[in-house]
Design an enzyme around this catalytic site. Sequence first.
Site, PDB file in Angstrom:
ATOM      1  N   SER A 197      -9.860  -1.586   7.184  1.00 26.65           N
ATOM      2  CA  SER A 197      -9.383  -1.330   5.822  1.00 26.65           C
ATOM      3  C   SER A 197      -8.698  -2.482   5.103  1.00 26.65           C
ATOM      4  CB  SER A 197      -8.412  -0.159   5.815  1.00 26.65           C
ATOM      5  OG  SER A 197      -9.124   1.029   5.718  1.00 26.65           O
TER       6      SER A 197
ATOM      7  N   SER B 116      -9.776   1.038   3.011  1.00 30.51           N
ATOM      8  CA  SER B 116      -8.953   1.910   2.214  1.00 30.51           C
ATOM      9  C   SER B 116      -7.852   1.183   1.436  1.00 30.51           C
ATOM     10  CB  SER B 116      -8.304   2.969   3.113  1.00 30.51           C
ATOM     11  OG  SER B 116      -7.428   2.358   4.054  1.00 30.51           O
TER      12      SER B 116
ATOM     13  N   LYS C  86       0.852  -1.190   0.000  1.00 33.26           N
ATOM     14  CA  LYS C  86       0.000   0.000   0.000  1.00 33.26           C
ATOM     15  C   LYS C  86       0.893   1.247   0.000  1.00 33.26           C
ATOM     16  CE  LYS C  86      -4.008   1.593   2.777  1.00 33.26           C
ATOM     17  NZ  LYS C  86      -4.861   1.222   3.931  1.00 33.26           N
TER      18      LYS C  86
HETATM   19  N1  GLN Z   1     -13.450   2.642   6.569  1.00 33.67           N
HETATM   20  C1  GLN Z   1     -12.837   3.173   7.751  1.00 33.67           C
HETATM   21  C2  GLN Z   1     -12.686   4.676   7.604  1.00 33.67           C
HETATM   22  O1  GLN Z   1     -13.378   5.220   6.842  1.00 33.67           O
HETATM   23  C3  GLN Z   1     -11.556   2.458   8.014  1.00 33.67           C
HETATM   24  C4  GLN Z   1     -10.323   3.037   7.439  1.00 33.67           C
HETATM   25  C5  GLN Z   1      -9.101   2.241   7.782  1.00 33.67           C
HETATM   26  O2  GLN Z   1      -9.157   1.181   8.399  1.00 33.67           O
HETATM   27  N2  GLN Z   1      -7.927   2.782   7.427  1.00 33.67           N
HETATM   28  O3  GLN Z   1     -11.917   5.345   8.233  1.00 33.67           O
END
Ligand code: GLN
Length: 487
Positions: free
Chosen positions: A174, A150, A73
């Site tokens: 994420s 994400s 990532k």
């Molecule tokens: N979907 C979650 C958010 O909107 C999780 C993001 C993550 O785990 N980096 O922040």
Amino acid sequence: MGYLRRSIKEIHEALISGAVTPEELVREALTKAHDNNDNAFEYICDKEAYEQIKDLGSKDKNNMLWGIPFVCKDNFSTKDIPTTASSNILNGYVPIFDSEVVIRLKNAGAILIGKATLDELAMGGTGTTGHLGDTYNPWDPSHKHQIGGSSCGSAASVAAGIVPFSIGSDTGDSVRKPAGYSALVGVKPTWGRISRFGLFPFAPSMDHVGYFTRNVFDGAVLLETLAGRDEKDSTSSTEKVIKYSDSVDGNLKGKKIAVIKEIVDSITNDDIKTAFESNLKEMEEAGAVINYVSMDSDLLKAIYPTYIVISCAEATSNNANLDGIKFGPRMGGHTYEEVMINARTKGFSELIKRRFVIGSYALMRENQEELFLRAQKARRLIVNAVNEILKDNDGIYMPSAPNTAPLFEGNSSNKLSNEYLIADNCLAIGNFGGLPSITLPLGFSNGLPFGSNLTCKPFDEATMFSIASGIENITGLKDLSAKGGKR
Ligand code: GLN
């Protein structure tokens, strides 16, 4: 050739027998990465990957990761390789050091072939907010469905058969949410189990390194390399690293698994409900003890608002260093204030600005008690309730999401429904409590995958992999990748 759709174990065996060479694998992975049209990459390491091959001679060929291509990532620092976190404010930023995760993987002989797209700065869950636009789910070649985020590009690169594993980060879900949307195994171990040195912070009290593989055994093997104390990250744990792959025994006998009724009850999708229930039955037949437990639904509904207040507050504070001076491009201005305002105005998308406003508001002196401290208290109550369940159980099991991957257009989920507030956001309990958690493929509905998730006690990854392998044996869903695309 087609080796890259196989498991790490199979590719390793092919490398050892000489059936394939690291050069051939890297060439295949790079070609596939260039051919891919899911918008999974920020940067493809054409030159750098071949450089790494030159060092392989000095490394232990028996390491399962030796010669295996992977993707990381783009919010992990990579020396001399652009790292943007999919944000315009970091365009052109080239770090001068590798993150610990990348160091360990390179030392093991794994080869970085690309940096993956993400929701900007790892905030978000749609794979739509990065500066390169939408990342598509390889299971839908018509590109109508999200892969989630994400860690969207990391998930897409494994699901599309480009690499057998990839690195992501998980602050709320994420890694584990997109894994469920793309038929992958997604692992987030205990908080502190893997060093976060070089991972751009989002909300450090909940940030974890996570990763995607196509089966549980590969997930256990990877942790053996990634886990362990790192003096460069004072939050990394000194807890002993064990041979996690030895726990991949498929043994469900006597394993106590809790199912939180309120979570299952909030799901309306029949395919997911039915698959989950028949999965539980088969687990029982294999010797698991399924305990249906209850959790206060007010606490469950508080997960998402609590997550938003805490994560936004931590994010606004941790990202204060993105001021347009230390990293990334200058966006004009004469004074420090002007430079910063221009950089942050032009460099961040709407979502980031909204989250920083929420975070700053929660941190204002006059609001702290009412918002930030209250959220901390709610987090404690939620963690206490979860730990209470785990006292009598080896793990908590649930669908990883109430639906298959959402559409880009026309996705009209009701953000105040129990389904959204509870089933769509409850994976964050693993981040609130720093608990090890794994998502596995559970089934398909209209050609799109859905997953299940298991969360266990701190530092009990061994039990997590043991139960997960038992579930994997039951579903038979492993080593899956989408066959769409050119190769
Ligand atoms: N979907 C979650 C958010 O909107 C999780 C993001 C993550 O785990 N980096 O922040």
